[in-house]
Each structure stands twice: as structure tokens, then as C-alpha cells.
Design a protein around this motif. Structure first.
Motif, PDB file in Angstrom:
ATOM      1  N   ILE A 102     -15.515 -44.290 -73.993  1.00  0.00           N
ATOM      2  CA  ILE A 102     -14.490 -43.318 -73.565  1.00  0.00           C
ATOM      3  C   ILE A 102     -14.984 -41.894 -73.817  1.00  0.00           C
ATOM      4  CG2 ILE A 102     -12.205 -42.386 -74.160  1.00  0.00           C
ATOM      5  CD1 ILE A 102     -11.723 -44.829 -72.609  1.00  0.00           C
ATOM      6  N   ASN A 103     -15.587 -41.682 -74.981  1.00  0.00           N
ATOM      7  CA  ASN A 103     -16.110 -40.358 -75.313  1.00  0.00           C
ATOM      8  C   ASN A 103     -17.200 -39.933 -74.316  1.00  0.00           C
ATOM      9  OD1 ASN A 103     -16.464 -37.972 -76.886  1.00  0.00           O
ATOM     10  ND2 ASN A 103     -18.256 -38.921 -77.828  1.00  0.00           N
ATOM     11  N   LEU A 104     -18.102 -40.848 -73.995  1.00  0.00           N
ATOM     12  CA  LEU A 104     -19.169 -40.527 -73.041  1.00  0.00           C
ATOM     13  C   LEU A 104     -18.606 -40.262 -71.645  1.00  0.00           C
ATOM     14  CD1 LEU A 104     -21.771 -43.245 -74.126  1.00  0.00           C
ATOM     15  CD2 LEU A 104     -21.922 -40.765 -74.532  1.00  0.00           C
ATOM     16  N   VAL A 105     -17.638 -41.052 -71.225  1.00  0.00           N
ATOM     17  CA  VAL A 105     -17.029 -40.900 -69.902  1.00  0.00           C
ATOM     18  C   VAL A 105     -16.255 -39.585 -69.812  1.00  0.00           C
ATOM     19  CG1 VAL A 105     -15.225 -41.816 -68.386  1.00  0.00           C
ATOM     20  CG2 VAL A 105     -16.933 -43.358 -69.348  1.00  0.00           C
ATOM     21  N   ASN A 106     -15.420 -39.303 -70.817  1.00  0.00           N
ATOM     22  CA  ASN A 106     -14.563 -38.116 -70.749  1.00  0.00           C
ATOM     23  C   ASN A 106     -15.354 -36.811 -70.730  1.00  0.00           C
ATOM     24  OD1 ASN A 106     -12.134 -39.435 -70.457  1.00  0.00           O
ATOM     25  ND2 ASN A 106     -11.710 -39.474 -72.659  1.00  0.00           N
TER      26      ASN A 106
END
Length: 185
Positions: A102-106
Motif C-alpha cells: 500500500i505504501n509503495l502504491v500510494n
């Protein structure tokens, strides 16, 4: 003063872009924000339902799957919210890897964000539009929210799928969905 480049010439006057005509103002302000959403969905011949909570739910076909979306009006926050279910659940044991992804995507999402709901682990895309002091969304803003959600879901669905099926680590899942084609065949 508004720069001349941002003015549109109408038959009756020049005014800034993205403003309504005076006769349109009353009609838009009188509408519940979800009525504007209904107008947009109806104009696109999309089927939708009002939930018991008053949210407006509908389904759209994406590149990878059909996504369930819903709009909610939050009057206490003066906010129109759009959620899209990726229809993937991140089990408790896999949450640390899910949060890493999620952190990488956001970091690559400009409008809205992905999150994992704590209650059931569902992966959701959420986007909001602040509408202070009785403002209402325009049809263009509503359509843009839907477009942003669908674009993000289609772009990153493979990363969530790779991670949650155990095929790849968060970094590998992200790398697998970040390729872009260049040129024409």
C-alpha cells in the motif's frame, strides 16, 4: 484579475472556466450531492442502487475485473467520498506485506489512496471531494473521481493480486505492474 487565457467567451458574457451560469447555480445548490452523482451515472446508462445507509452503489467493468464502487455524502465533514473495492482481502498474517505494498502504491497515486480496512482486511481505493458551505460537485468533478478510481484500480490490481496470492513480495509485485509500453507495433 483573471488572466485572459482562462476566460471562455459565452454568448452573454466572459467568465472563468468551470463556473455555472446563474440559472444553473440554483439547480445545483438545491441538489443533494448524491443526486448529482445519480445524474452522471444515469447519463452514462449505468445501473445503481441507494443502500440503506443512503450511499449510492454501482459496478463498473475494469481491465482486470468488475469493480464495486459507492459514493457517500458525509455532511458533518462536508465531503463527498468515493470508494472502490478491489475485491481482494489481506489476511491478518499478510498485513505487514500488504501495508508495505500500500505504501509503495500510494506513492504513485496522485488522487485518492488505497487502504486495507482493519475490520476485514478488504483492499479499498478511496477518494474524497471537499464541498464546503453548501457547494455541490459538478458532473465533471464526479466523472473525474470515478475515472481516477478506475485508473488506479486497473493500474495496481495486478500488484495486489501478485502479493495476496503469494506469488511475489511487495517490491516484486510493484515492479511487475509498473512496466509501460513505448512506441507502436
Amino acid at each position: 484579475m483573471i488572466p485572459a487565457a482562462t476566460l471562455i467567451q459565452f454568448e452573454d458574457a466572459a467568465r472563468p472556466m468551470d463556473t455555472t451560469r446563474p440559472d444553473e447555480d440554483e439547480a445545483l445548490i438545491a441538489l443533494d450531492p448524491l443526486d448529482v452523482v445519480e445524474y452522471v451515472l444515469s447519463a452514462e446508462n449505468l445501473t445503481f442502487d441507494r443502500t440503506e445507509e443512503g450511499d449510492l452503489a454501482f459496478t463498473l467493468a475494469g481491465d482486470w475485473k468488475d469493480y464495486e464502487l459507492w459514493f457517500a455524502w458525509r455532511p458533518e465533514a462536508e465531503c463527498l467520498q468515493l470508494c472502490l473495492s478491489v475485491d481482494r482481502k489481506c489476511e491478518e498474517a499478510n498485513r505487514p506485506a500488504g501495508y508495505e505494498l500500500i505504501n509503495l502504491v500510494n506513492q504513485r497515486v496522485w488522487l485518492g489512496h488505497f487502504e486495507i480496512w482493519a475490520e476485514d482486511g478488504e483492499v479499498i481505493f478511496r477518494h474524497a471531494l471537499s464541498l464546503p458551505e453548501g457547494e455541490r460537485p459538478t458532473p465533471a468533478q464526479t466523472a473525474a473521481m470515478i475515472d481516477a478510481a478506475m485508473e488506479a484500480a486497473d493500474r495496481f490490481y495486478p500488484a495486489f493480486d501478485f502479493l495476496l496470492t503469494g506469488e511475489k513480495s511487495p517490491k516484486e509485485a510493484m515492479a511487475a505492474c509498473m512496466f509501460e509500453t513505448v512506441g507502436t507495433a
